[in-house]
Every structure is written in structure tokens, then in C-alpha cells.
Design a protein around this motif. Structure first.
Motif, PDB file in Angstrom:
ATOM      1  N   GLY A 152       0.851  -1.173   0.000  1.00 53.19           N
ATOM      2  CA  GLY A 152       0.000   0.000   0.000  1.00 53.19           C
ATOM      3  C   GLY A 152       0.888   1.224   0.000  1.00 53.19           C
ATOM      4  O   GLY A 152       2.117   1.111   0.134  1.00 53.19           O
ATOM      5  N   PRO A 153       0.300   2.412  -0.208  1.00 50.79           N
ATOM      6  CA  PRO A 153      -1.124   2.735  -0.255  1.00 50.79           C
ATOM      7  C   PRO A 153      -1.745   2.489  -1.632  1.00 50.79           C
ATOM      8  O   PRO A 153      -1.051   2.264  -2.617  1.00 50.79           O
ATOM      9  CB  PRO A 153      -1.134   4.233   0.063  1.00 50.79           C
ATOM     10  CG  PRO A 153       0.161   4.731  -0.519  1.00 50.79           C
ATOM     11  CD  PRO A 153       1.145   3.617  -0.276  1.00 50.79           C
ATOM     12  N   VAL A 154      -3.081   2.565  -1.648  1.00 54.88           N
ATOM     13  CA  VAL A 154      -3.849   2.402  -2.882  1.00 54.88           C
ATOM     14  C   VAL A 154      -4.199   3.781  -3.437  1.00 54.88           C
ATOM     15  O   VAL A 154      -4.773   4.612  -2.733  1.00 54.88           O
ATOM     16  CB  VAL A 154      -5.135   1.599  -2.615  1.00 54.88           C
ATOM     17  CG1 VAL A 154      -6.072   1.646  -3.814  1.00 54.88           C
ATOM     18  CG2 VAL A 154      -4.796   0.161  -2.264  1.00 54.88           C
ATOM     19  N   VAL A 155      -3.833   4.028  -4.690  1.00 50.01           N
ATOM     20  CA  VAL A 155      -4.288   5.230  -5.389  1.00 50.01           C
ATOM     21  C   VAL A 155      -5.031   4.867  -6.671  1.00 50.01           C
ATOM     22  O   VAL A 155      -5.439   5.741  -7.426  1.00 50.01           O
ATOM     23  CB  VAL A 155      -3.126   6.205  -5.683  1.00 50.01           C
ATOM     24  CG1 VAL A 155      -2.503   6.703  -4.395  1.00 50.01           C
ATOM     25  CG2 VAL A 155      -2.074   5.564  -6.585  1.00 50.01           C
ATOM     26  N   ALA A 156      -5.168   3.573  -6.935  1.00 46.94           N
ATOM     27  CA  ALA A 156      -6.001   3.063  -8.025  1.00 46.94           C
ATOM     28  C   ALA A 156      -6.622   1.770  -7.548  1.00 46.94           C
ATOM     29  O   ALA A 156      -5.885   0.868  -7.140  1.00 46.94           O
ATOM     30  CB  ALA A 156      -5.174   2.840  -9.295  1.00 46.94           C
ATOM     31  N   PRO A 157      -7.946   1.689  -7.555  1.00 45.30           N
ATOM     32  CA  PRO A 157      -8.864   2.550  -8.274  1.00 45.30           C
ATOM     33  C   PRO A 157      -8.945   3.973  -7.726  1.00 45.30           C
ATOM     34  O   PRO A 157      -8.844   4.199  -6.528  1.00 45.30           O
ATOM     35  CB  PRO A 157     -10.215   1.851  -8.112  1.00 45.30           C
ATOM     36  CG  PRO A 157     -10.084   1.041  -6.856  1.00 45.30           C
ATOM     37  CD  PRO A 157      -8.650   0.589  -6.844  1.00 45.30           C
ATOM     38  N   LEU A 158      -9.156   4.889  -8.690  1.00 44.03           N
ATOM     39  CA  LEU A 158      -9.336   6.290  -8.344  1.00 44.03           C
ATOM     40  C   LEU A 158     -10.776   6.581  -7.965  1.00 44.03           C
ATOM     41  O   LEU A 158     -11.043   7.545  -7.248  1.00 44.03           O
ATOM     42  CB  LEU A 158      -8.911   7.165  -9.530  1.00 44.03           C
ATOM     43  CG  LEU A 158      -8.941   8.673  -9.340  1.00 44.03           C
ATOM     44  CD1 LEU A 158      -7.956   9.111  -8.259  1.00 44.03           C
ATOM     45  CD2 LEU A 158      -8.634   9.399 -10.649  1.00 44.03           C
ATOM     46  N   GLY A 159     -11.694   5.749  -8.433  1.00 39.52           N
ATOM     47  CA  GLY A 159     -13.095   5.959  -8.112  1.00 39.52           C
ATOM     48  C   GLY A 159     -13.932   6.343  -9.307  1.00 39.52           C
ATOM     49  O   GLY A 159     -15.040   6.868  -9.153  1.00 39.52           O
ATOM     50  N   ARG A 160     -13.404   6.078 -10.524  1.00 41.74           N
ATOM     51  CA  ARG A 160     -14.193   6.344 -11.723  1.00 41.74           C
ATOM     52  C   ARG A 160     -15.533   5.636 -11.652  1.00 41.74           C
ATOM     53  O   ARG A 160     -16.581   6.219 -11.943  1.00 41.74           O
ATOM     54  CB  ARG A 160     -13.426   5.870 -12.957  1.00 41.74           C
ATOM     55  CG  ARG A 160     -14.258   5.864 -14.241  1.00 41.74           C
ATOM     56  CD  ARG A 160     -13.563   5.168 -15.384  1.00 41.74           C
ATOM     57  NE  ARG A 160     -14.358   5.240 -16.584  1.00 41.74           N
ATOM     58  CZ  ARG A 160     -15.054   4.223 -17.094  1.00 41.74           C
ATOM     59  NH1 ARG A 160     -15.032   3.043 -16.488  1.00 41.74           N
ATOM     60  NH2 ARG A 160     -15.757   4.375 -18.203  1.00 41.74           N
ATOM     61  N   LEU A 161     -15.505   4.359 -11.285  1.00 45.83           N
ATOM     62  CA  LEU A 161     -16.708   3.544 -11.200  1.00 45.83           C
ATOM     63  C   LEU A 161     -17.299   3.659  -9.800  1.00 45.83           C
ATOM     64  O   LEU A 161     -16.668   3.263  -8.817  1.00 45.83           O
ATOM     65  CB  LEU A 161     -16.362   2.086 -11.512  1.00 45.83           C
ATOM     66  CG  LEU A 161     -17.532   1.126 -11.677  1.00 45.83           C
ATOM     67  CD1 LEU A 161     -18.233   1.357 -13.002  1.00 45.83           C
ATOM     68  CD2 LEU A 161     -17.047  -0.309 -11.570  1.00 45.83           C
ATOM     69  N   THR A 162     -18.490   4.193  -9.705  1.00 49.00           N
ATOM     70  CA  THR A 162     -19.096   4.453  -8.405  1.00 49.00           C
ATOM     71  C   THR A 162     -19.254   3.185  -7.584  1.00 49.00           C
ATOM     72  O   THR A 162     -19.110   3.207  -6.356  1.00 49.00           O
ATOM     73  CB  THR A 162     -20.466   5.119  -8.594  1.00 49.00           C
ATOM     74  OG1 THR A 162     -20.323   6.244  -9.466  1.00 49.00           O
ATOM     75  CG2 THR A 162     -21.043   5.580  -7.271  1.00 49.00           C
ATOM     76  N   THR A 163     -19.523   2.060  -8.238  1.00 47.69           N
ATOM     77  CA  THR A 163     -19.785   0.811  -7.529  1.00 47.69           C
ATOM     78  C   THR A 163     -18.559  -0.088  -7.415  1.00 47.69           C
ATOM     79  O   THR A 163     -18.700  -1.272  -7.071  1.00 47.69           O
ATOM     80  CB  THR A 163     -20.910   0.039  -8.234  1.00 47.69           C
ATOM     81  OG1 THR A 163     -20.579  -0.130  -9.625  1.00 47.69           O
ATOM     82  CG2 THR A 163     -22.236   0.774  -8.113  1.00 47.69           C
ATOM     83  N   ASN A 164     -17.379   0.417  -7.674  1.00 52.69           N
ATOM     84  CA  ASN A 164     -16.171  -0.402  -7.592  1.00 52.69           C
ATOM     85  C   ASN A 164     -16.025  -0.994  -6.194  1.00 52.69           C
ATOM     86  O   ASN A 164     -16.132  -0.294  -5.187  1.00 52.69           O
ATOM     87  CB  ASN A 164     -14.944   0.445  -7.929  1.00 52.69           C
ATOM     88  CG  ASN A 164     -13.676  -0.370  -8.054  1.00 52.69           C
ATOM     89  OD1 ASN A 164     -13.287  -1.102  -7.143  1.00 52.69           O
ATOM     90  ND2 ASN A 164     -12.999  -0.245  -9.168  1.00 52.69           N
ATOM     91  N   GLY A 165     -15.727  -2.289  -6.144  1.00 56.30           N
ATOM     92  CA  GLY A 165     -15.632  -2.969  -4.863  1.00 56.30           C
ATOM     93  C   GLY A 165     -14.420  -2.603  -4.039  1.00 56.30           C
ATOM     94  O   GLY A 165     -14.351  -2.938  -2.854  1.00 56.30           O
ATOM     95  N   ARG A 166     -13.422  -1.914  -4.658  1.00 59.87           N
ATOM     96  CA  ARG A 166     -12.204  -1.585  -3.917  1.00 59.87           C
ATOM     97  C   ARG A 166     -12.010  -0.079  -3.717  1.00 59.87           C
ATOM     98  O   ARG A 166     -10.931   0.339  -3.280  1.00 59.87           O
ATOM     99  CB  ARG A 166     -10.977  -2.172  -4.629  1.00 59.87           C
ATOM    100  CG  ARG A 166     -11.010  -3.680  -4.750  1.00 59.87           C
ATOM    101  CD  ARG A 166      -9.700  -4.260  -5.219  1.00 59.87           C
ATOM    102  NE  ARG A 166      -8.703  -4.300  -4.160  1.00 59.87           N
ATOM    103  CZ  ARG A 166      -7.505  -4.904  -4.280  1.00 59.87           C
ATOM    104  NH1 ARG A 166      -7.175  -5.496  -5.420  1.00 59.87           N
ATOM    105  NH2 ARG A 166      -6.653  -4.910  -3.279  1.00 59.87           N
TER     106      ARG A 166
END
Length: 809
Positions: A152-166
Motif C-alpha cells: 500500500g497505499p492504494v491510489v487506483a482505483p481512483l473511483g471512476r466507477l461508483t460501484t467499484n468494490g475496492r
């Protein structure tokens, strides 16, 4: 992207002389996102503060045999420790090996470690100092447990997909905020002598088809999803936070499962050789996500340096792409020896740079073994020094979005507590399970159940439309990012402790049917705890659920002062109850870690003040989001699913601004128990006659003059209320030709009533540039730049502008 055009990914696959399970791909019609080839893979040069580490590494590599160099490049599995991955020791030269271990909010799959607030929670704090301290203390625990590389850290997913599980692992749907929190985390982690593995590089924005689908014959039936991203969008959104973490010194980058423009991310020469190692001057090493390697020679030539694991490829059983076979590729000339030397040098340079060659370093994995079935040797990483950071982190990620005078609670004599999320789960133990992909479990992706939520203490027993952790409070999400602490403070437990202290009363009903609703009319306040669960391997089926919404409605129908607390692992809509007059307050409590109950109780009673801000936009309807649901394989691309990022840079608030959509709660929004005012905005340009393009030499993070400060914006923040509180002053800039507003600065200040504080937002060349796809450089444009300062992306009372004139004008 031209349908039918021959894919460069196919050409790259023809190089896979070892273990290539994809040589049967012959149809060009399946490919249309194009990834250009970039070869050869650049060698580490030891630029900047990497010079000493590079010299030591090069000297050690010169002493190694071919087999010893090779052994540095592939992970091995062992029962000797609980590390997710291991690089074997080379005792002859004093190299003890490496332990790589999850995850971004604490050490996973072991005991006597803390469960820190998740990445989403850290992003909601908007506090760079706190992010640094969180990284520093987590790294101390990784070090105590014998972990050299924290995944870590996580910077992708960035959040493009609202329902992304991560999304919960990273959390900020904006590259600037994600990059700032990520960079501070890297600095804190590595200042403690532990490598950060920044992930997942790049374009990893959905869970469906993140890995190949294997048929009954053990063959790949469906390739991983291809994230098809244009060059401008790639630089201005998805590469941006990675660049910030590299500038902060990140020693390791983890490549992702997905394909980028139809070339697997871990063998994408444009991404690894071109973007990462050339344009951004990366000096460290690239490691695969577990099972993310899909070729042998091709991935080595494309810039991959280390693979995890090799001996048990998760998605192509029996394939050994590197391992003992890689020396054959070196000896027969398929991979030049110089490439292996560079791989080994990069790995050892990172080891030296973090001071892990010190004789005082713990043995890799020494504190990791954990056996729930019997006694084992305890290695405790718990310290009193970490507690203030755990506490502040839990507090500051809570976001108050509605308050009709209900909060803070003023020593109520009787409160009622409702909801499945109020209680502690029946299980709270470390474990080593990993969330399986839904197609491997045999369920349809949108309709699944998990008996046990991996790496967190929850059981999911609801149908997909009601995707919640029904049996206990949600303190962390599921999958490899989750971990369990030494204890868990549940909301009801903490509220009962408060009642004990105040000599007041709590009544509760956490049953599914709420059988005691009649009794809550006498309560001065009714607290309803619900959650929104998410896990690795599965995208969320939605952003609200009918069961929880009905639960809120039932309580509100019997209580005129209903306060809703949501532990959410992503965006959660509230339209069914937000306008209910009996719902007087709403809190997004996110994922606070082990101090969850104590933190929300302190906030509800006003012992501490709310200071979190939303790191995403909450819409009124799912259709308001530019990318709500994941992409499927559609004709003629069923075997090669495609996800076209057609919205470009317009995700989250940029999309809402561009289309004049009114959100329910905007990006950056959050209430407090006090009020704040903004005044005295000033802009000063530090240079004139600037070059259009950067011309500085490349160090890790890119051209050095990209980071030159060319303007400052200052303003004054005043606490205009009667309670001490913290405000996040936010700066947005309108860059000519870009979105109307983009976040380009934020500062969090604590102020007593009536007090004021100046805030300064330095603006770098990169902050004010756009990516020129022709010149392949960041372009500073001549023109008028508008600045906006305030408390959210839609509440910006201060405006100003300044002019930039470049030398080419």
C-alpha cells in the motif's frame, strides 16, 4: 481506438517465449484500444537521492551469480511465515530476503497489530499530516513483524466507477486529493524504513473481469477487462496520484490485473517502460499483483522486475513464467543479461535506500506466523505511541452531512439504538482468506453471497440488492486490504459506556424485524446504524439497499429525532430518507478501524467536533454518475471485454459541474458544530515569461521543474461560531481549456471561536498545466487562470484570477 486494427498487445504477446498461455490469440477484431510499444526497458541511473543506494546495489549485483540474480525476481511461497510473498535470502552475500505483506490499513493475517482507518476514511479526513502519521505508525508495526514491503497505499482505483468494490481502499475520486494523501502515506511509511508498494498501476477501475476467466478445461475463456484510456486522460487523472507518490520517494510500484489499452498492465511496455521508468524516472522496482503475470519474456522486456507468486499462478495453474526457467531465457538470448542485472539492481537499490541492510533489521517475516488453532509465539507490534493517531484518524474521517439541530447530543436521559451495524460481529479474528472472484464461486457477478467476509469480521447474508454486513458494525472492507486489530469498539458498546458515565439509559433493538419500535417514542434521540459493504473481487450491486432504507423509515415513523449513521465502504445514496422531517441528522461514518464505536460516540455527544469532508460526490440518482456500473464483454468482444473511458477527465464533481447536475452532497462537503468564514484572497505569481514546457532533467517523479512553485494563493479562514473546530480550506483552479474547476490545494486548520488563520496554497507548474498529447509534455498555457477558495467544490465564496504569459506567446 480503431476496431479491427491490429493490436500492439498481440505483437507483444509473440515475444512470450516462456509460459505463454495466450499464443492462440489470432483474431485482430477483438482489439481496438491500442498501446504503443516502448523498448528497451530503461536501466536505473541512481538520480537524485537514489545515488548512494544505486551504487551499493550495483556493487552487490556484480558479485552475484546468474541464479542468485534470478532468485531476486520471483516470489516464493513458504509455510515458515505468514508473508503474502517472499524473496529468498542469499546468505553468501548477507542478503536476508524480503517479506511482502498486505495491506493499506494495517498488517494483515497476523495478531497484535492495529486496524487503522481505511484509505477511504483517511481521504475523508483531508489531513496530510495525519496521513503521514498513519503511515509512520503502520510502518512501525510492519517492521516489528519483519515486513520489508508494505503493500500500500492504494491510489487506483481512483473511483471512476461508483460501484467499484475496492474504492474503499483508496477513497478519493480526485487525483489531487488521492495523490496528496498517498504521497504523505508513502513519506510516513518509508521514513520508518519500510518500502511502500503503491498500487495498482494503472487503469484498475472495476472488479468484474479484473482477472482472466478460466473454463472447465483450465483454459482462459475471457481475458481481463481492458481499460481503454486516451493519453490526456491517463496523465491528468489516473497517472497523477502515482506521480505524487513517486515524487515522495516510493520504492515499489505494483502493476495491476487489468489490461491497459488491450495490453496486460504487468507487461505493458508503454506503461512500465514509457510512463513509469522514462517519463517519471522511476528508480525502484515493479512487482506484479498476485497472479498478475501472463507472460515470461514479454513481461521482462516490458519492464516488470519482480513477480508474485510464480510457483502457484492463481489464474493459469501450472504456468511458471519466470522462476527457474528465467535463466534459460537469459542463456538463450531471449532476454539480455543487462535486463536481469537492472531488475536485480532496482530491487537491491530499494532495499539499501530504506536502510534494510542494517544488522538491526528484524528477520523477514519473524513476527508474522499466526495459528488460531493453537499456541504460538506472540510478537506484539502494539504501542501506546500509535494510539493518538488511531484515535485522530477514526474521528476525522467521519462526515456530518445533515444536522437539523439534533447534534450534538446534550446528555439525553434516554436514547434508543437500532440497526444491525450497531453491534460487534460474532467473529473478529485475523485470517488469511482472499476474496474470490464471483465467477470462480459460480455466482452471477451481480447476484452473489459470501458466507464469510474475508479479512474482516463480518458475514454477508443478504441478497445482492441488499448488500450489507447484517451481522455487525463495518469497520473495514473485505479482501486483501482488510485486517483485524486487537479489539473492536462497536457503537452500542461505546454508547452503553457513555450511559454508564452519565447515569443515563440506552435501550436497543438490533434485531432484523425491529420488534420494539413502540418504545422509542419516549427516547430523546433514536440512533440508526446501517452500512454499505464492499470487497475485493466483486463490484457493488448498488449504492443503497431497500432493507436498510426501510429500517430507517420504520424508526423515523416512530421517532421525531432520528439520527442515521452509515458505515459505508463507498458512495451511499440517501434519497429515500434524506428529506424525511423526522430524520434530523446523517453521518457518513466510513470505515474507522478498531476505534469505531468510541469515535462516533465522542462525535455524537460533542466531545469532539466533526471535521471530515466527502472525498467523492453523493448524487441524487445513480443515473447522475458518469460511470456507475462496470463494463461487460459485449459482441464482438465477449472474450476480450472492453471498458472505454469515454468521459475523459470528467469524473465525479468534474462531471457534475460540466453537466450542471445538482448533487445531494458535493465533493468536499462536510458540516461542523461551528461555522467558518473565508476572506482576503490574494494571488501572487512568482515568475514571468515562463517556458511553455518543462525543460528540467528527469528525476523520480518526472522533470524537476514540474515541481517549481510559480504562484501562491492565500486566504484567511475564521471560526465564526462558538465551538472549536477544524475547517478544510479548499482551492480550485479553472485552467484554460480544462474543467471549470479542479482541486489544486487544501489545508486543514483548527481554530478556536473567533480565531483566524491564514492559509497558503502553492501552485506548481504541473498544477497549472494540461497534457499536450502531441508534444508529450505538460503544457503551461498563456491565459487567465481563475481560482476559487471555500469549504467544498460548490461552496466557494472567494474568487480571483491571474494571468500567465509563456515564452511562446
Amino acid at each position: 481506438m480503431v476496431p479491427g486494427k491490429k493490436s500492439l498487445a498481440v505483437a507483444a504477446l509473440s515475444l512470450c517465449g516462456l509460459g505463454n498461455a495466450q499464443q492462440n490469440i489470432t483474431s485482430d477484431d477483438y482489439f481496438y484500444g491500442q498501446s504503443p510499444p516502448v523498448y528497451p526497458s530503461p536501466n536505473i541511473t541512481g538520480t537524485g537521492d537514489w545515488a548512494t543506494a544505486y551504487q551499493k546495489a550495483a556493487a552487490l549485483v556484480a558479485q552475484l551469480t546468474l541464479e542468485e540474480k534470478n532468485n531476486l525476481t520471483y516470489g516464493i511461497e513458504t509455510t515458515d511465515n505468514g508473508c503474502a510473498g517472499n524473496i529468498g535470502a542469499i546468505p553468501r552475500v548477507g542478503f536476508p530476503g524480503l517479506c511482502l505483506q498486505d495491506a493499506g490499513n494495517g498488517v494483515r493475517a497476523t495478531d497484535f497489530v492495529n486496524s487503522y482507518p481505511a484509505g477511504l476514511h483517511a481521504a475523508a479526513s483531508w489531513n496530510k499530516t495525519l496521513a503521514y502519521e498513519r503511515g509512520w505508525h503502520m510502518a512501525g508495526e510492519f517492521k516489528t513483524k519483519g515486513v520489508q514491503v508494505a503493500l500500500g497505499p492504494v491510489v487506483a482505483p481512483l473511483g471512476r466507477l461508483t460501484t467499484n468494490g475496492r474504492n474503499w481502499e483508496g477513497g478519493a475520486a480526485d487525483p489531487y486529493l488521492s495523490g496528496a494523501i498517498g504521497a504523505a502515506t508513502v513519506e510516513g511509511t518509508q521514513d520508518r524504513g519500510v518500502m511502500s508498494s503503491v498500487k495498482h498501476f494503472i487503469g484498475y477501475e472495476q472488479e468484474l473481469y479484473r482477472n482472466p476467466t478460466i473454463n472447465d478445461a483450465g483454459e482462459i475463456a475471457i481475458q481481463s477487462i481492458s481499460s481503454n484510456i486516451d493519453d490526456k486522460t491517463l496523465h491528468e487523472l489516473y497517472l497523477w496520484p502515482f506521480q505524487d507518490t513517486l515524487k515522495s520517494g516510493a520504492a515499489n510500484i505494483m502493476c495491476s490485473y487489468n489490461r491497459l489499452n488491450n495490453s496486460y498492465a504487468c507487461q505493458n511496455s508503454k506503461a512500465l517502460n514509457g510512463l513509469l521508468k522514462t517519463e517519471l524516472g522511476f528508480q525502484g522496482f515493479v512487482v506484479t499483483d498476485w497472479g498478475g503475470q501472463h507472460s515470461g519474456v514479454a513481461s521482462a522486456l516490458a519492464g516488470l522486475d519482480m513477480t508474485m507468486p510464480t510457483g502457484n499462478n492463481l489464474f493459469q495453474p501450472g504456468e511458471h513464467f519466470w522462476g527457474p526457467h528465467f535463466t534459460t531465457a537469459i542463456n538463450n538470448g531471449s532476454v539480455p543479461l543487462s535486463r536481469l542485472d537492472d531488475m536485480a539492481t532496482r530491487i537491491l537499490a530499494a532495499w539499501y535506500k530504506l536502510g534494510q541492510d542494517s544488522p538491526e533489521e528484524p528477520t523477514p517475516g519473524i513476527g508474522m506466523p499466526f495459528d488460531i488453532s493453537g499456541p504460538h509465539e506472540f510478537v506484539s507490534a502494539l504501542t501506546n505511541e500509535a494510539k493518538p493517531t488511531l484515535w485522530a484518524g477514526a474521528l476525522e474521517g467521519h462526515v456530518l452531512v445533515k444536522n437539523d439541530g439534533a447534534l450534538p447530543l446534550k446528555c439525553p436521559k434516554l436514547i434508543s439504538v437500532f440497526g444491525y451495524d450497531a453491534i460487534a460481529p460474532p467473529q473478529f479474528i485475523p485470517n488469511n482468506a482472499v476474496a474470490s472472484d464471483p465467477w470462480e464461486l459460480g455466482f452471477e457477478p451481480a447476484f452473489f453471497q459470501l458466507d464469510v467476509l474475508p479479512n474482516s469480521p463480518h458475514i454477508v447474508d443478504a441478497p445482492a440488492i441488499d448488500q450489507v454486513a447484517l451481522n455487525g458494525t463495518l469497520s473495514v472492507g473485505g479482501g486483501s486490504g482488510g485486517n483485524a486489530g486487537p479489539y473492536l469498539s462497536a457503537p452500542l458498546d461505546a454508547l452503553q459506556q457513555r450511559a454508564y458515565q452519565d447515569n443515563t439509559m440506552v435501550q436497543w433493538d438490533t434485531s432484523k424485524n425491529l420488534t420494539s419500535l413502540g418504545g422509542n417514542r419516549a427516547a430523546e434521540a433514536c440512533l440508526v446504524f446501517i452500512n454499505a459493504f464492499a470487497t475485493e473481487g466483486v463490484d457493488r450491486p448498488g449504492t443503497y439497499d431497500s432493507y436498510s432504507d426501510n429500517l430507517v423509515a420504520k424508526v423515523a415513523s416512530n421517532c421525531s429525532n432520528t439520527i442515521v449513521i452509515i458505515h459505508n465502504a463507498g458512495v451511499r445514496l440517501v434519497e429515500s430518507f434524506v428529506d424525511n422531517p423526522n430524520v434530523t441528522a446523517i453521518v457518513y461514518a466510513h470505515l474507522p478501524g478498531q476505534y469505531s464505536g468510541r469515535a462516533i460516540t465522542s462525535l455524537l455527544y460533542g466531545d469532539d467536533n466533526f471535521s471530515g469532508k466527502l472525498p467523492y460526490t453523493v448524487a441524487k440518482n445513480e443515473t447522475d454518475f458518469p460511470a456507475y456500473w462496470h463494463s461487460y464483454g459485449e459482441a464482438p468482444y465477449q472474450e476480450f471485454p472492453q471498458s472505454d473511458f469515454n468521459e475523459g477527465v470528467f469524473i465525479d464533481y468534474r462531471h457534475f459541474d460540466a453537466h450542471n447536475i445538482t448533487p445531494r452532497y458535493e465533493f468536499g462537503f462536510g458540516l461542523s458544530y461551528t461555522t467558518f468564514g473565508f476572506s482576503d484572497v490574494q494571488v501572487s505569481c512568482l515568475e514571468s515569461g515562463l517556458d511553455t514546457y518543462p525543460s528540467g532533467h528527469i528525476e523520480q517523479g518526472g522533470a524537476v521543474d514540474l515541481w517549481d512553485n510559480i504562484a501562491n494563493v492565500t486566504a484567511t479562514v475564521t471560526n465564526t461560531g462558538s465551538v472549536t473546530g477544524s475547517e478544510v480550506a479548499q482551492l480550485y483552479v479553472g485552467i484554460p481549456g480544462g474543467p471549470v474547476r479542479q482541486l489544486r490545494g487544501f489545508e486543514k486548520v483548527m481554530l478556536a471561536p473567533g480565531a483566524s488563520s491564514p492559509v497558503t496554497f502553492p501552485l506548481t507548474r504541473r498544477d497549472l498545466s494540461t497534457w499536450d498529447v502531441v508534444a508529450q509534455k505538460w503544457e503551461l498555457q498563456s491565459g487567465s487562470y481563475h481560482v476559487y477558495v471555500g469549504s467544498s467544490s460548490r461552496d466557494l465564496p472567494l474568487t480571483a484570477s491571474f494571468q500567465i504569459t509563456t515564452s511562446s506567446s
